[in-house]
Design an enzyme around this catalytic site. Structure first.
Site, PDB file in Angstrom:
ATOM      1  N   SER A  42      40.995  36.160  50.699  1.00 29.05           N
ATOM      2  CA  SER A  42      39.738  36.313  51.449  1.00 29.05           C
ATOM      3  C   SER A  42      38.563  35.738  50.678  1.00 29.05           C
ATOM      4  O   SER A  42      38.298  36.138  49.547  1.00 29.05           O
ATOM      5  CB  SER A  42      39.423  37.787  51.704  1.00 29.05           C
ATOM      6  N   HIS A  74      44.194  34.887  57.861  1.00 26.21           N
ATOM      7  CA  HIS A  74      45.147  34.528  56.806  1.00 26.21           C
ATOM      8  C   HIS A  74      46.037  33.430  57.382  1.00 26.21           C
ATOM      9  O   HIS A  74      47.113  33.699  57.906  1.00 26.21           O
ATOM     10  CB  HIS A  74      45.995  35.728  56.391  1.00 26.21           C
ATOM     11  N   GLU A 196      40.820  52.924  49.320  1.00 24.71           N
ATOM     12  CA  GLU A 196      40.971  54.121  48.504  1.00 24.71           C
ATOM     13  C   GLU A 196      40.023  55.223  48.953  1.00 24.71           C
ATOM     14  O   GLU A 196      38.973  54.969  49.545  1.00 24.71           O
ATOM     15  CB  GLU A 196      40.642  53.811  47.034  1.00 24.71           C
ATOM     16  N   SER A 215      46.963  43.107  46.570  1.00 24.38           N
ATOM     17  CA  SER A 215      47.889  41.971  46.557  1.00 24.38           C
ATOM     18  C   SER A 215      48.409  41.540  45.205  1.00 24.38           C
ATOM     19  O   SER A 215      49.608  41.655  44.927  1.00 24.38           O
ATOM     20  CB  SER A 215      47.228  40.762  47.228  1.00 24.38           C
TER      21      SER A 215
HETATM   22  I1  8IG Z   1      38.249  42.728  50.355  1.00 23.12           I
HETATM   23  O1  8IG Z   1      37.813  48.201  48.138  1.00 23.12           O
HETATM   24  C1  8IG Z   1      38.944  44.423  49.594  1.00 23.12           C
HETATM   25  N1  8IG Z   1      40.237  44.611  49.377  1.00 23.12           N
HETATM   26  N2  8IG Z   1      42.359  48.357  47.606  1.00 23.12           N
HETATM   27  N3  8IG Z   1      40.060  48.285  47.878  1.00 23.12           N
HETATM   28  C2  8IG Z   1      41.289  47.695  47.992  1.00 23.12           C
HETATM   29  N4  8IG Z   1      41.446  46.484  48.489  1.00 23.12           N
HETATM   30  C3  8IG Z   1      40.341  45.818  48.852  1.00 23.12           C
HETATM   31  C4  8IG Z   1      39.064  46.358  48.778  1.00 23.12           C
HETATM   32  C5  8IG Z   1      38.911  47.658  48.248  1.00 23.12           C
HETATM   33  N5  8IG Z   1      38.190  45.459  49.248  1.00 23.12           N
END
Ligand code: 8IG
Length: 275
Positions: A42, A74, A196, A215
């Site tokens: 991203s 994606h 989270e 990822s």
């Molecule tokens: I963009 O705040 C993105 N991907 N785990 N936490 C997690 N993945 C993310 C976050 C995030 N922001």
């Protein structure tokens, strides 16, 4: 039994499928080998256009072991790019996330395929949440190490792989020769796809984490197993839950990526050209 994806057959050898994938890429591109591979997460997508001349654009599903992407934005495309100095880059716009639930073999197939094409450098990028309060959305940071909270591994059986200096200090040095102001942090891979809780973010901070994502860690482990040198970069699109006071929204995250895209893509292309 017919498997829609070859990797879903438990008796299949994922490295053999990766070799077949690499052969197919060589066939379709006419390029015997690729020297460097990039997974663009991203916010990083337009780096591909700045790297060099895209000579081939391959829908990933034409290559053994790849499947159609689950998430809009994606794009499931593999691009072969001729760099100005004659090296070839393989750009993977077809990341399979762990949270899609197709198993870790599919998650790391692109990395294993990249290695099988000959790539010695794997650049893994992502959008992620920041734990350091002074990071603002749109900040690119280097990954210095990771904590894998998926409770899973791409390695199968008694395969013991050293992960010291997993995110190459040499490559971080090259990145800093382009932008000396680049900060770094420890990437914490959560399973997702939910973000989270604030308590989980505090846990990640307490155990030494600075970046929350879904990822890169599993991919990096597979890249190391295949002998590649790894550069990891996160675009901080949001502060992690509870660090920022407002709720996280996928739309905001996408928008922050879009706003930073031109700047960080230029940075990444400059880094690649300096490797
Ligand atoms: I963009 O705040 C993105 N991907 N785990 N936490 C997690 N993945 C993310 C976050 C995030 N922001």
């Amino acid at each position: 039994m017919e498997y829609e994806n070859l990797l879903d057959d438990p008796s299949a050898d994922p490295f053999e499928i990766a070799r077949h994938a690499a052969e197919r890429i060589a066939e379709l591109t006419g390029a015997e080998r690729h020297d460097i591979a990039l997974t663009l997460g991203s916010g990083w997508g337009s780096a591909a256009d700045l790297l060099g001349e895209t000579t081939h654009s391959i829908p990933a599903y034409e290559v053994p072991g790849f499947s159609k992407p689950a998430l809009e934005g994606h794009v499931g495309t593999l691009r072969s790019i001729l760099l100005p100095d004659g090296r070839r880059a393989l750009v993977i716009g077809a990341r399979t996330h762990y949270y899609e639930g197709h198993g870790v073999r599919r998650v790391v197939h692109s990395v294993r395929t990249a290695a099988a094409t000959g790539a010695s450098v794997m650049i893994l990028t992502n959008g992620a949440g920041g734990i350091k309060e002074h990071w603002s959305p749109g900040t690119p940071v280097l990954i210095s190490d990771h904590i894998n909270l998926t409770a899973d591994s791409p390695l199968e059986g008694a395969t013991f792989v050293d992960l010291t200096d997993l995110y190459s200090s040499r490559l971080r040095g090259v990145a800093r020769s382009i932008d000396p102001g680049l900060d770094d942090g420890v990437y914490v891979q959560f399973r997702g796809p939910h973000y989270e809780t604030p308590a989980e973010v505090q846990m990640a901070k307490a155990i030494g984490g600075h970046i929350c994502g879904m990822s890169t860690a599993l991919e990096a482990i597979a890249a190391r197993q295949s002998g590649m040198e790894i550069l990891g970069m996160s675009l901080i699109t949001n502060l992690a839950a509870g660090i920022q006071q407002t709720p996280l929204s996928h739309e905001e995250v996408i928008e922050a990526g879009r706003a930073a895209e031109a700047r960080i893509s230029r940075l990444l292309a400059d880094i690649v050209h300096a490797l």
